[in-house]
Write a protein that holds these residues in place. Structure first.
Motif, PDB file in Angstrom:
ATOM      1  N   MET A   1      -2.842   6.560   3.604  1.00  0.00           N
ATOM      2  CA  MET A   1      -1.463   6.618   4.100  1.00  0.00           C
ATOM      3  C   MET A   1      -1.233   7.955   4.795  1.00  0.00           C
ATOM      4  SD  MET A   1       2.148   6.143   2.013  1.00  0.00           S
ATOM      5  CE  MET A   1       1.969   7.601   0.991  1.00  0.00           C
ATOM      6  N   THR A   2      -0.727   7.899   6.039  1.00  0.00           N
ATOM      7  CA  THR A   2      -0.371   9.103   6.781  1.00  0.00           C
ATOM      8  C   THR A   2       1.142   9.208   6.823  1.00  0.00           C
ATOM      9  OG1 THR A   2      -2.337   8.932   8.177  1.00  0.00           O
ATOM     10  CG2 THR A   2      -0.547  10.312   8.982  1.00  0.00           C
ATOM     11  N   VAL A   3       1.673  10.245   6.178  1.00  0.00           N
ATOM     12  CA  VAL A   3       3.109  10.454   6.124  1.00  0.00           C
ATOM     13  C   VAL A   3       3.479  11.597   7.057  1.00  0.00           C
ATOM     14  CG1 VAL A   3       5.086  11.044   4.676  1.00  0.00           C
ATOM     15  CG2 VAL A   3       3.279   9.574   3.779  1.00  0.00           C
ATOM     16  N   ILE A   4       4.377  11.306   7.996  1.00  0.00           N
ATOM     17  CA  ILE A   4       4.796  12.269   9.010  1.00  0.00           C
ATOM     18  C   ILE A   4       6.318  12.366   8.983  1.00  0.00           C
ATOM     19  CG2 ILE A   4       4.863  12.791  11.486  1.00  0.00           C
ATOM     20  CD1 ILE A   4       2.079  13.027  10.456  1.00  0.00           C
ATOM     21  N   LEU A   5       6.836  13.572   9.155  1.00  0.00           N
ATOM     22  CA  LEU A   5       8.282  13.753   9.216  1.00  0.00           C
ATOM     23  C   LEU A   5       8.794  13.394  10.609  1.00  0.00           C
ATOM     24  CD1 LEU A   5      10.926  14.712   7.930  1.00  0.00           C
ATOM     25  CD2 LEU A   5      10.356  17.037   8.691  1.00  0.00           C
ATOM     26  N   GLY A  16      16.652  12.970   9.456  1.00  0.00           N
ATOM     27  CA  GLY A  16      15.219  13.092   9.259  1.00  0.00           C
ATOM     28  C   GLY A  16      14.765  12.400   7.986  1.00  0.00           C
ATOM     29  N   ALA A  17      13.488  11.995   7.978  1.00  0.00           N
ATOM     30  CA  ALA A  17      12.879  11.395   6.793  1.00  0.00           C
ATOM     31  C   ALA A  17      11.372  11.339   6.986  1.00  0.00           C
ATOM     32  CB  ALA A  17      13.418   9.984   6.533  1.00  0.00           C
ATOM     33  N   PRO A  18      10.605  11.396   5.903  1.00  0.00           N
ATOM     34  CA  PRO A  18       9.162  11.176   5.998  1.00  0.00           C
ATOM     35  C   PRO A  18       8.873   9.694   6.218  1.00  0.00           C
ATOM     36  CG  PRO A  18       9.786  12.300   3.937  1.00  0.00           C
ATOM     37  CD  PRO A  18      11.028  11.735   4.529  1.00  0.00           C
ATOM     38  N   VAL A  19       7.894   9.406   7.072  1.00  0.00           N
ATOM     39  CA  VAL A  19       7.572   8.027   7.442  1.00  0.00           C
ATOM     40  C   VAL A  19       6.087   7.752   7.172  1.00  0.00           C
ATOM     41  CG1 VAL A  19       7.508   6.351   9.346  1.00  0.00           C
ATOM     42  CG2 VAL A  19       9.328   8.066   9.259  1.00  0.00           C
ATOM     43  N   ASP A  20       5.816   6.634   6.523  1.00  0.00           N
ATOM     44  CA  ASP A  20       4.445   6.127   6.445  1.00  0.00           C
ATOM     45  C   ASP A  20       4.154   5.469   7.790  1.00  0.00           C
ATOM     46  OD1 ASP A  20       2.090   4.715   6.090  1.00  0.00           O
ATOM     47  OD2 ASP A  20       2.649   3.903   4.132  1.00  0.00           O
ATOM     48  N   LEU A  57       7.081  18.913   4.167  1.00  0.00           N
ATOM     49  CA  LEU A  57       5.825  18.225   4.447  1.00  0.00           C
ATOM     50  C   LEU A  57       4.908  19.099   5.301  1.00  0.00           C
ATOM     51  CD1 LEU A  57       6.834  14.574   5.387  1.00  0.00           C
ATOM     52  CD2 LEU A  57       5.543  15.303   3.389  1.00  0.00           C
ATOM     53  N   PRO A  58       3.605  19.097   5.037  1.00  0.00           N
ATOM     54  CA  PRO A  58       2.681  19.763   5.945  1.00  0.00           C
ATOM     55  C   PRO A  58       2.459  18.907   7.190  1.00  0.00           C
ATOM     56  CG  PRO A  58       1.456  18.667   4.210  1.00  0.00           C
ATOM     57  CD  PRO A  58       2.919  18.483   3.886  1.00  0.00           C
ATOM     58  N   GLY A  59       1.831  19.480   8.195  1.00  0.00           N
ATOM     59  CA  GLY A  59       1.427  18.703   9.363  1.00  0.00           C
ATOM     60  C   GLY A  59       2.472  18.671  10.449  1.00  0.00           C
ATOM     61  N   PRO A  60       2.241  17.845  11.473  1.00  0.00           N
ATOM     62  CA  PRO A  60       3.120  17.799  12.644  1.00  0.00           C
ATOM     63  C   PRO A  60       4.455  17.141  12.339  1.00  0.00           C
ATOM     64  CG  PRO A  60       1.476  16.077  12.790  1.00  0.00           C
ATOM     65  CD  PRO A  60       1.103  16.907  11.595  1.00  0.00           C
ATOM     66  N   VAL A  61       5.402  17.351  13.251  1.00  0.00           N
ATOM     67  CA  VAL A  61       6.742  16.786  13.124  1.00  0.00           C
ATOM     68  C   VAL A  61       7.094  16.100  14.438  1.00  0.00           C
ATOM     69  CG1 VAL A  61       9.190  17.300  12.757  1.00  0.00           C
ATOM     70  CG2 VAL A  61       7.449  18.615  11.522  1.00  0.00           C
ATOM     71  N   GLY A  98       7.419  26.423  12.508  1.00  0.00           N
ATOM     72  CA  GLY A  98       6.062  26.742  12.086  1.00  0.00           C
ATOM     73  C   GLY A  98       5.151  25.530  12.035  1.00  0.00           C
ATOM     74  N   HIS A  99       5.598  24.413  12.604  1.00  0.00           N
ATOM     75  CA  HIS A  99       4.813  23.181  12.659  1.00  0.00           C
ATOM     76  C   HIS A  99       4.610  22.794  14.120  1.00  0.00           C
ATOM     77  CE1 HIS A  99       5.369  21.771   8.339  1.00  0.00           C
ATOM     78  NE2 HIS A  99       6.212  22.794   8.436  1.00  0.00           N
ATOM     79  N   ASP A 100       3.529  22.070  14.402  1.00  0.00           N
ATOM     80  CA  ASP A 100       3.390  21.478  15.729  1.00  0.00           C
ATOM     81  C   ASP A 100       4.424  20.366  15.858  1.00  0.00           C
ATOM     82  OD1 ASP A 100       1.375  22.967  16.879  1.00  0.00           O
ATOM     83  OD2 ASP A 100      -0.208  21.761  15.969  1.00  0.00           O
TER      84      ASP A 100
END
Length: 259
Positions: A1-5, A16-20, A57-61, A98-100
């Motif tokens: 599962m990849t969760v992205i904001l 905003g919300a985290p999305v699978d 969340l870590p990672g891109p937004v 601080g995120h891509d």
């Protein structure tokens, strides 16, 4: 599962919300903050940074924008501050959070989400997703591939500017009942049908929650018309899809993004 904001910048609220991104499902409760009055870049940047910090969340937004977006730059500003025009918004948000950050037009984001997870699932050929609200946003999709920044709400119908005449705001402004508004919307859709011959129109925006009021009156000769399914979550989901690289070009390097 990849969760992205995913973050959706709107005229009245920034959500905003985290999305699978494999399923299109939100995996935490959506958070909404009112859009700062005037929607100037620095004020909106602060809200986006607040949402990113809230979810942690870590990672891109992924972030939507209500205007033209090309290579991370915002090139129009119909309902936000004029300082957005020509701004490198990718870099602005990347520095603030601080995120891509990956930026996409708000209607394009909704279109991607509806095509992948909503009313356009398994639909081949040409699909037009239209969001009726303050204005009219559009997303043109062919066999699942987005043609970005169509801005079809700015077409002219003889002497009438489409979104000024047929948006949901126009319905409220002119005190139209749903049958009267549907007649205007049908004229607009017939024009788009002539230009693009879509197999399917997906009608989103705030009116998608009231489909029973307008759907019986909105009929076309060749194209099907259906309400959007993802409602207020579509922009968030589409933004996350962009950040995850779904149906999107590779993000340019930081050096390439500098103005």
């Amino acid at each position: 599962m990849t969760v992205i904001l995913g973050i959706d910048i709107g005229g009245s609220g920034i959500k905003g919300a985290p999305v699978d991104t494999a399923t299109g499902q939100l995996v935490a409760e959506r958070r909404r903050i009112p859009t700062p009055e005037g929607a100037a870049p620095d004020d909106v940047k602060a809200v986006v940074a607040e949402l990113v910090a809230h979810f942690g969340l870590p990672g891109p937004v992924g972030v939507t924008f209500p205007g033209i977006v090309q290579r991370g730059h915002t090139l129009s500003a119909a309902n936000v501050h004029k300082d957005w025009i020509g701004l490198n918004a990718d870099a602005l948000f990347t520095e603030a959070t601080g995120h891509d950050v990956f930026l996409i037009n708000d209607a394009d984001a909704a279109g991607l989400a509806e095509a992948r997870f909503g009313a356009g699932v398994d639909q081949s050929g040409t699909v037009l997703v239209l969001t009726f609200g303050t204005g009219i946003g559009s997303a043109l999709i062919h066999d699942g591939v987005l043609v970005p920044n169509t801005e079809l709400g700015h077409l002219w119908l003889r002497d009438k500017h489409a979104e000024t005449w047929a948006s949901d705001r126009a319905r409220e402004r002119d005190d139209l009942n749903w049958k009267q508004w549907s007649k205007r919307a049908c004229t607009y859709l017939q024009h788009l049908e002539l230009l693009f011959s879509p197999e399917l129109f997906i009608i989103g925006g705030g009116i998608s929650k009231k489909a029973e009021k307008w759907q019986p009156h909105l009929k076309l000769e060749r194209s099907r018309v259906v309400p959007a399914q993802l409602l207020n979550e579509a922009g968030i989901v589409g933004a996350a899809m962009m950040a995850a690289g779904h149906l999107a070009p590779a993000k340019p390097s930081r050096s390439a993004k500098k103005v």
